[in-house]
Scaffold this motif. Structure first.
Motif, mmCIF file in Angstrom:
data_model
loop_
_atom_site.group_PDB
_atom_site.id
_atom_site.type_symbol
_atom_site.label_atom_id
_atom_site.label_comp_id
_atom_site.label_asym_id
_atom_site.label_seq_id
_atom_site.Cartn_x
_atom_site.Cartn_y
_atom_site.Cartn_z
ATOM 1 N N MET A 208 0.805 -1.198 0.000
ATOM 2 C CA MET A 208 0.000 0.000 0.000
ATOM 3 C C MET A 208 0.849 1.263 0.000
ATOM 4 O O MET A 208 0.316 2.337 0.167
ATOM 5 C CB MET A 208 -0.920 0.021 1.219
ATOM 6 N N ASN A 209 2.143 1.134 -0.161
ATOM 7 C CA ASN A 209 2.999 2.304 -0.171
ATOM 8 C C ASN A 209 3.207 2.845 -1.572
ATOM 9 O O ASN A 209 3.983 3.764 -1.767
ATOM 10 C CB ASN A 209 4.349 1.987 0.474
ATOM 11 N N SER A 210 2.532 2.288 -2.547
ATOM 12 C CA SER A 210 2.714 2.695 -3.924
ATOM 13 C C SER A 210 1.934 3.972 -4.226
ATOM 14 O O SER A 210 0.724 4.036 -3.992
ATOM 15 C CB SER A 210 2.238 1.583 -4.859
ATOM 16 N N PRO A 211 2.607 5.003 -4.750
ATOM 17 C CA PRO A 211 1.893 6.220 -5.159
ATOM 18 C C PRO A 211 0.858 5.925 -6.240
ATOM 19 O O PRO A 211 -0.191 6.566 -6.292
ATOM 20 C CB PRO A 211 2.995 7.128 -5.697
ATOM 21 N N ARG A 212 1.151 4.946 -7.087
ATOM 22 C CA ARG A 212 0.215 4.586 -8.155
ATOM 23 C C ARG A 212 -1.113 4.111 -7.565
ATOM 24 O O ARG A 212 -2.181 4.494 -8.031
ATOM 25 C CB ARG A 212 0.813 3.510 -9.043
ATOM 26 N N THR A 213 -1.043 3.310 -6.514
ATOM 27 C CA THR A 213 -2.267 2.814 -5.873
ATOM 28 C C THR A 213 -3.056 3.967 -5.259
ATOM 29 O O THR A 213 -4.275 4.036 -5.398
ATOM 30 C CB THR A 213 -1.924 1.777 -4.781
ATOM 31 N N GLY A 214 -2.378 4.866 -4.612
ATOM 32 C CA GLY A 214 -3.041 6.035 -4.023
ATOM 33 C C GLY A 214 -3.719 6.901 -5.066
ATOM 34 O O GLY A 214 -4.843 7.369 -4.862
ATOM 35 N N LEU A 215 -3.039 7.117 -6.187
ATOM 36 C CA LEU A 215 -3.635 7.903 -7.263
ATOM 37 C C LEU A 215 -4.850 7.207 -7.852
ATOM 38 O O LEU A 215 -5.855 7.853 -8.177
ATOM 39 C CB LEU A 215 -2.593 8.170 -8.354
ATOM 40 N N ARG A 216 -4.772 5.893 -8.006
ATOM 41 C CA ARG A 216 -5.920 5.143 -8.555
ATOM 42 C C ARG A 216 -7.115 5.207 -7.605
ATOM 43 O O ARG A 216 -8.244 5.381 -8.035
ATOM 44 C CB ARG A 216 -5.536 3.689 -8.811
ATOM 45 N N VAL A 217 -6.861 5.043 -6.304
ATOM 46 C CA VAL A 217 -7.950 5.092 -5.329
ATOM 47 C C VAL A 217 -8.606 6.471 -5.339
ATOM 48 O O VAL A 217 -9.842 6.589 -5.367
ATOM 49 C CB VAL A 217 -7.441 4.728 -3.915
ATOM 50 N N ALA A 218 -7.796 7.525 -5.327
ATOM 51 C CA ALA A 218 -8.340 8.881 -5.368
ATOM 52 C C ALA A 218 -9.111 9.115 -6.654
ATOM 53 O O ALA A 218 -10.185 9.727 -6.651
ATOM 54 C CB ALA A 218 -7.212 9.903 -5.222
ATOM 55 N N SER A 219 -8.590 8.600 -7.752
ATOM 56 C CA SER A 219 -9.259 8.748 -9.041
ATOM 57 C C SER A 219 -10.628 8.082 -9.030
ATOM 58 O O SER A 219 -11.624 8.666 -9.483
ATOM 59 C CB SER A 219 -8.381 8.157 -10.141
ATOM 60 N N VAL A 220 -10.697 6.871 -8.499
ATOM 61 C CA VAL A 220 -11.971 6.144 -8.444
ATOM 62 C C VAL A 220 -12.972 6.889 -7.557
ATOM 63 O O VAL A 220 -14.160 6.991 -7.887
ATOM 64 C CB VAL A 220 -11.750 4.700 -7.959
ATOM 65 N N LEU A 221 -12.509 7.436 -6.446
ATOM 66 C CA LEU A 221 -13.406 8.208 -5.582
ATOM 67 C C LEU A 221 -13.976 9.426 -6.309
ATOM 68 O O LEU A 221 -15.179 9.712 -6.205
ATOM 69 C CB LEU A 221 -12.685 8.634 -4.308
ATOM 70 N N PHE A 222 -13.134 10.143 -7.035
ATOM 71 C CA PHE A 222 -13.633 11.284 -7.806
ATOM 72 C C PHE A 222 -14.592 10.822 -8.899
ATOM 73 O O PHE A 222 -15.571 11.508 -9.205
ATOM 74 C CB PHE A 222 -12.484 12.099 -8.403
ATOM 75 N N GLY A 223 -14.341 9.655 -9.476
ATOM 76 C CA GLY A 223 -15.261 9.112 -10.473
ATOM 77 C C GLY A 223 -16.624 8.808 -9.869
ATOM 78 O O GLY A 223 -17.662 9.076 -10.479
ATOM 79 N N ILE A 224 -16.631 8.264 -8.660
ATOM 80 C CA ILE A 224 -17.894 7.978 -7.968
ATOM 81 C C ILE A 224 -18.640 9.278 -7.665
ATOM 82 O O ILE A 224 -19.858 9.361 -7.840
ATOM 83 C CB ILE A 224 -17.630 7.163 -6.691
ATOM 84 N N PHE A 225 -17.913 10.300 -7.227
ATOM 85 C CA PHE A 225 -18.544 11.601 -6.977
ATOM 86 C C PHE A 225 -19.158 12.156 -8.255
ATOM 87 O O PHE A 225 -20.271 12.695 -8.243
ATOM 88 C CB PHE A 225 -17.546 12.609 -6.413
#
Length: 67
Positions: free
Chosen positions: A1-18
């Motif tokens: 879970m220390n991957s910046p790529r994973t963090g960016l993907r999670v944030a991206s999906v949250l914005f997509g849901i919004f």
């Protein structure tokens, strides 16, 4: 879970849901009331545009090589 790529993907999906939530509000013409104030539909248009831009931007940033 220390991957910046994973963090960016999670944030991206949250914005997509919004963005999808605001789109559904606009399609269904759902009224949102906070206390005694009714939130105008224009707020959802702005939020939809901003959330969609952030979704695309973060997803593309996560897709770059070297992250």
């Amino acid at each position: 879970m220390n991957s910046p790529r994973t963090g960016l993907r999670v944030a991206s999906v949250l914005f997509g849901i919004f963005a999808i939530g605001h789109l559904l509000r606009l399609i269904n013409q759902a009224r949102v009331t906070v206390g005694t104030v009714t939130i105008p539909m224009a707020v959802s248009w702005i939020a939809l545009i901003v959330a969609a831009i952030l979704y695309v931007w973060l997803w593309r940033l996560a897709s770059r090589t070297g992250i």
